[in-house]
Design a protein around this motif. Structure first.
Motif, short mmCIF file in Angstrom:
data_model
loop_
_atom_site.label_atom_id
_atom_site.label_comp_id
_atom_site.label_asym_id
_atom_site.label_seq_id
_atom_site.Cartn_x
_atom_site.Cartn_y
_atom_site.Cartn_z
N UNK A 46 0.81 -1.23 0.00
CA UNK A 46 0.00 0.00 0.00
C UNK A 46 0.85 1.28 0.00
N UNK A 47 1.98 1.25 0.70
CA UNK A 47 2.84 2.42 0.74
C UNK A 47 3.36 2.78 -0.66
N UNK A 48 3.77 1.77 -1.42
CA UNK A 48 4.25 2.00 -2.78
C UNK A 48 3.12 2.52 -3.67
N UNK A 49 1.92 1.98 -3.49
CA UNK A 49 0.77 2.43 -4.27
C UNK A 49 0.44 3.89 -3.97
N UNK A 50 0.44 4.26 -2.70
CA UNK A 50 0.20 5.67 -2.34
C UNK A 50 1.29 6.57 -2.91
N UNK A 51 2.54 6.12 -2.84
CA UNK A 51 3.64 6.93 -3.36
C UNK A 51 3.46 7.17 -4.86
N UNK A 52 3.14 6.09 -5.60
CA UNK A 52 2.96 6.21 -7.04
C UNK A 52 1.79 7.11 -7.40
N UNK A 53 0.77 7.13 -6.55
CA UNK A 53 -0.40 7.97 -6.79
C UNK A 53 -0.16 9.42 -6.37
N UNK A 54 0.96 9.66 -5.67
CA UNK A 54 1.25 11.01 -5.19
C UNK A 54 0.43 11.42 -3.98
N UNK A 55 -0.07 10.42 -3.24
CA UNK A 55 -0.92 10.71 -2.09
C UNK A 55 -0.39 10.13 -0.78
N UNK A 56 0.88 9.78 -0.75
CA UNK A 56 1.44 9.17 0.46
C UNK A 56 1.47 10.22 1.58
N UNK A 57 0.87 9.91 2.74
CA UNK A 57 0.81 10.90 3.81
C UNK A 57 2.12 11.09 4.58
N UNK A 58 3.10 10.22 4.36
CA UNK A 58 4.34 10.30 5.13
C UNK A 58 5.49 10.94 4.36
N UNK A 59 5.18 11.61 3.27
CA UNK A 59 6.21 12.34 2.53
C UNK A 59 5.75 13.78 2.36
N UNK A 60 6.68 14.70 2.57
CA UNK A 60 6.43 16.14 2.34
C UNK A 60 7.50 16.65 1.41
N UNK A 61 7.08 17.40 0.42
CA UNK A 61 8.00 17.99 -0.56
C UNK A 61 7.97 19.51 -0.41
#
Length: 112
Positions: A46-61
């Motif tokens: 799920x973490x990889x899927x969220x990252x690919x979708x640009x919606x991962x809550x644990x990353x801030x840019x």
């Protein structure tokens, strides 16, 4: 590195166009992955899927706002400092990506 302990921060430098942003994104994805392999992220959790979708809550840019040349210190203070007290939601880690090429001089002192 992904199976054990890794550094608290990474500084990725180099000439323009060599893939710093691509490498940084792949490293961030692997750090956030719930089942990383020796080659990086699993690409299935799920973490990889969220990252690919640009919606991962644990990353801030942090990038300069549209029409601005640099990242404002107020943006770093309100985003970075306030968010670091919040626990990760999906992954074991949190990732902050800061485009250091766009940091204002006073902002550089904040993250040093």
């Amino acid at each position: 590195m992904l199976k054990g302990t890794f550094a608290q921060s990474f500084l990725i430098t180099g000439a323009p166009g060599i893939g710093k942003h691509t490498f940084g994104n792949e490293l961030a994805k692997a750090i956030l992955c719930q089942e990383p392999t020796e080659d990086g992220c699993c690409g299935k959790c799920p973490s990889c899927a969220y990252f690919d979708a640009g919606t991962h809550p644990d990353i801030r840019r942090f990038e300069a706002q549209r029409g601005k040349k640099s990242i404002r210190i107020e943006d770093l203070r309100s985003g970075l400092i306030a968010d670091e007290a919040v626990n990760p939601q999906i992954s074991k880690n949190k990732v902050y990506i800061i485009n250091a090429d766009q940091l204002a001089d006073v902002s550089q002192n904040l993250i040093s």
